[in-house]
Design a protein around this motif. Structure first.
Motif, short mmCIF file in Angstrom:
data_model
loop_
_atom_site.label_atom_id
_atom_site.label_comp_id
_atom_site.label_asym_id
_atom_site.label_seq_id
_atom_site.Cartn_x
_atom_site.Cartn_y
_atom_site.Cartn_z
N THR A 87 -15.55 -8.99 -9.66
CA THR A 87 -15.24 -8.06 -8.74
C THR A 87 -14.26 -8.70 -7.57
OG1 THR A 87 -17.19 -6.65 -8.67
CG2 THR A 87 -15.91 -6.47 -6.68
N LEU A 88 -14.90 -10.07 -7.29
CA LEU A 88 -14.12 -10.94 -6.45
C LEU A 88 -12.71 -11.09 -6.92
CD1 LEU A 88 -13.77 -12.98 -3.87
CD2 LEU A 88 -14.87 -14.65 -5.33
N THR A 89 -12.62 -11.48 -8.21
CA THR A 89 -11.42 -11.64 -9.09
C THR A 89 -10.33 -10.40 -8.71
OG1 THR A 89 -12.16 -13.26 -10.50
CG2 THR A 89 -10.16 -12.13 -10.97
N ALA A 90 -11.02 -9.12 -8.91
CA ALA A 90 -10.25 -8.03 -8.75
C ALA A 90 -9.70 -7.82 -7.31
CB ALA A 90 -11.07 -6.80 -9.22
N ALA A 91 -10.51 -8.14 -6.43
CA ALA A 91 -10.55 -7.73 -4.68
C ALA A 91 -8.91 -8.51 -4.39
CB ALA A 91 -11.60 -7.93 -4.10
N ARG A 92 -8.97 -9.81 -5.08
CA ARG A 92 -7.80 -10.76 -4.71
C ARG A 92 -6.68 -10.76 -5.48
NH1 ARG A 92 -8.56 -16.39 -4.79
NH2 ARG A 92 -9.95 -16.99 -6.38
N THR A 93 -6.65 -9.94 -6.53
CA THR A 93 -5.56 -10.07 -7.33
C THR A 93 -4.64 -9.06 -6.93
OG1 THR A 93 -6.95 -10.52 -9.37
CG2 THR A 93 -4.66 -9.53 -9.71
N VAL A 94 -3.13 -9.63 -7.09
CA VAL A 94 -2.12 -8.88 -6.39
C VAL A 94 -1.80 -7.48 -6.97
CG1 VAL A 94 0.36 -8.91 -6.03
CG2 VAL A 94 -0.74 -11.10 -5.83
N GLU A 95 -2.14 -6.52 -6.22
CA GLU A 95 -1.67 -5.21 -6.76
C GLU A 95 -0.32 -4.71 -6.30
OE1 GLU A 95 -3.28 -2.96 -8.71
OE2 GLU A 95 -5.21 -4.25 -9.10
N SER A 96 -0.07 -4.89 -5.22
CA SER A 96 1.17 -4.31 -4.41
C SER A 96 1.80 -5.49 -3.89
CB SER A 96 0.83 -3.32 -3.49
OG SER A 96 0.11 -2.03 -3.98
N GLU A 97 3.12 -5.65 -3.87
CA GLU A 97 3.87 -7.00 -3.17
C GLU A 97 5.23 -6.60 -3.24
OE1 GLU A 97 4.15 -11.65 -4.15
OE2 GLU A 97 3.65 -10.25 -5.75
N GLY A 98 5.83 -6.87 -2.26
CA GLY A 98 7.43 -6.55 -1.92
C GLY A 98 7.50 -5.61 -0.59
N PRO A 99 8.64 -5.20 -0.40
CA PRO A 99 9.02 -4.41 0.58
C PRO A 99 7.92 -3.29 0.88
CG PRO A 99 10.82 -4.29 -0.68
CD PRO A 99 9.65 -4.88 -1.34
N ASP A 100 7.25 -3.14 2.04
CA ASP A 100 6.50 -2.15 2.37
C ASP A 100 7.28 -1.04 3.47
OD1 ASP A 100 4.24 -1.03 4.60
OD2 ASP A 100 2.98 -2.56 3.50
N ARG A 101 6.88 0.27 2.75
CA ARG A 101 7.68 1.28 3.28
C ARG A 101 7.24 1.65 4.94
NH1 ARG A 101 9.91 4.94 -0.34
NH2 ARG A 101 10.56 3.91 -2.37
N VAL A 102 6.05 1.34 5.20
CA VAL A 102 5.64 1.30 6.74
C VAL A 102 5.80 0.31 7.46
CG1 VAL A 102 3.63 1.77 8.01
CG2 VAL A 102 4.09 3.04 5.96
N LEU A 103 5.51 -0.99 7.04
CA LEU A 103 5.50 -2.22 7.74
C LEU A 103 6.83 -2.95 7.56
CD1 LEU A 103 2.05 -3.88 7.13
CD2 LEU A 103 3.00 -2.61 9.35
N ILE A 104 7.61 -2.54 6.73
CA ILE A 104 9.21 -2.89 6.59
C ILE A 104 9.31 -4.21 6.00
CG2 ILE A 104 11.41 -3.25 7.67
CD1 ILE A 104 10.31 -0.34 7.80
N VAL A 105 8.38 -5.16 6.29
CA VAL A 105 8.55 -6.45 5.76
C VAL A 105 7.78 -6.32 4.63
CG1 VAL A 105 8.54 -7.53 8.12
CG2 VAL A 105 6.29 -7.03 6.73
#
Length: 394
Positions: free
Chosen positions: A304-322
């Motif tokens: 579970t720890l591994t799953a929690a901190r594995t990258v799922e989303s990365e790149g331009p954020d539609r809300v935060l812009i960065v």
């Protein structure tokens, strides 16, 4: 002025730079009332507090050892743990459609949105076409119903955008459907009680006297011109200045903005925004995600720890812009949300609060403040403490 004026608590030998940084947050970085705690390898090594319990009232009641504080979006890390614990126990499938648990959510092409998408901010519904009043947001039913009926603002699963408020209604309803318990009750029974935390999503009446008052310490955003509205948003500042941007609509999903000092708001269950805790509980929570405590259990098994901190989303954020990086419900270390090291994971709260864990160094970190500054991530006070921790680990 003595650098340690108005700072109480302890920092073990070797952690003195952290105490200095905490004190300088008051003298150099505008803190009003705050607390900081640090766990290392399951043991508390720093526990500090100071200032006034209510921001804007420096001559009022001092921040005490048992003062607790609303931590805004730092609540999201606790909420994520609820879904991950249900998955760990076989009660929730991260790759199942949300609609398998909550049939109403399938509306408007959302039938393929998975639980994993919700945790990774890929559900496509960061804003509502019609914002909810604070009373509706708190009633436990209007929020989930509105998110279920909402048409996506971007293709679910194909992009990500920070679900500032709607994340809470998504998580709360999934916890309820999978466990039969409200998210506040689940936090109390499965996280706070086993770990001995002063941590609530839905403050009990008997704890109301302990909560410090929050105050904004920034000026209002300037009015936006028509030219700015028309151009693509190149920065989060552009987006904040435009009330019609997806950014402002996401943060404005509850309108008008709730009064965080209102007892009714504090008593409600909004797992995206209104958790109440202290620094030592926030640090202890993160320490328990990554290992055994010297006096308490571990929450996540290694998978579970591994799953929690594995990258799922990365790149331009539609809300935060960065560009942002998310695991399963947790922000990951990166330029937009700098934590301690590449393996760190956790969640900031808009205005300053921060909780995270770093498995490699065995760190559980918790910082809470009542002086809400104009920061979503990378608050300078929290970052000063991160730098001091990094110095102590060298």
């Amino acid at each position: 002025m003595d650098a340690f004026t108005d700072v109480h608590g302890t920092a073990e030998d070797g952690w003195e730079p952290v105490r200095t940084a905490f004190a300088q947050n008051f003298t150099r970085r505008g803190d009003a009332g705050a607390a900081f705690a640090l766990y290392r390898h399951g043991r508390k090594v720093v526990d500090l507090w100071g200032g006034a319990a209510s921001a804007g009232e420096p001559s009022g009641k001092p921040w005490a050892e048992d003062t607790v504080q609303i931590v805004r979006s730092a609540t999201k890390g606790v909420a994520a743990a609820c879904l991950l614990l249900l998955h760990q126990r076989g009660q929730l499938d991260l790759d199942a459609p949300v609609g398998a648990y909550w049939s109403e959510f399938k509306a408007h092409g959302k039938e393929r949105v998975t639980v994993r998408d919700v945790l990774a901010h890929r559900a496509g519904v960061p804003a509502l076409d019609t914002p909810l009043t604070p009373e509706q947001a708190l009633d436990g039913t209007t929020g989930p119903r509105a998110v279920a009926a909402q048409k996506p603002q971007f293709p679910p699963g194909a992009a990500h955008g920070y679900h500032a408020h709607t994340y809470g209604w998504l998580v709360a309803e999934l916890v309820l459907r999978a466990s039969g318990r409200t998210v506040g009750r689940f936090v109390a029974e499965e996280i706070a009680r086993p770990l001995g935390l002063d941590l609530w999503v839905g403050l009990p009446p008997g704890q109301a006297h302990r909560v410090g008052g929050t105050a904004e310490t920034v000026t209002p955003e300037p009015a936006v011109s028509g030219a700015l509205r028309a151009r693509p948003k190149r920065s989060v500042q552009d987006a904040y200045a435009d009330p019609e941007s997806l950014t402002m609509r996401a943060f404005g999903a509850i309108s008008p903005r709730p009064d965080e000092n209102d007892p009714a708001y504090r008593a409600g269950e909004l797992p995206a925004a209104n958790g109440i805790t202290d620094a030592r509980s926030l640090a202890r929570f993160y320490a328990a995600l990554i290992g055994e405590l010297t006096d308490g259990p571990r929450l996540f098994v290694p998978a579970t720890l591994t799953a929690a901190r594995t990258v799922e989303s990365e790149g331009p954020d539609r809300v935060l812009i960065v560009n942002t990086r998310f695991g399963l419900g947790y922000m990951l270390h990166g330029p937009a949300s700098p934590l301690l090291a590449p393996g760190s994971f956790g969640h900031p709260g808009r205005g300053g609060c921060l909780g995270f864990a770093d498995p490699a160094s065995g760190i559980g970190f918790g910082y809470v403040t009542n002086a809400m500054q104009k920061n979503v991530t990378a608050d300078p006070r929290a970052q000063a403490l991160v730098r001091a921790v990094r110095e102590c680990l060298r």
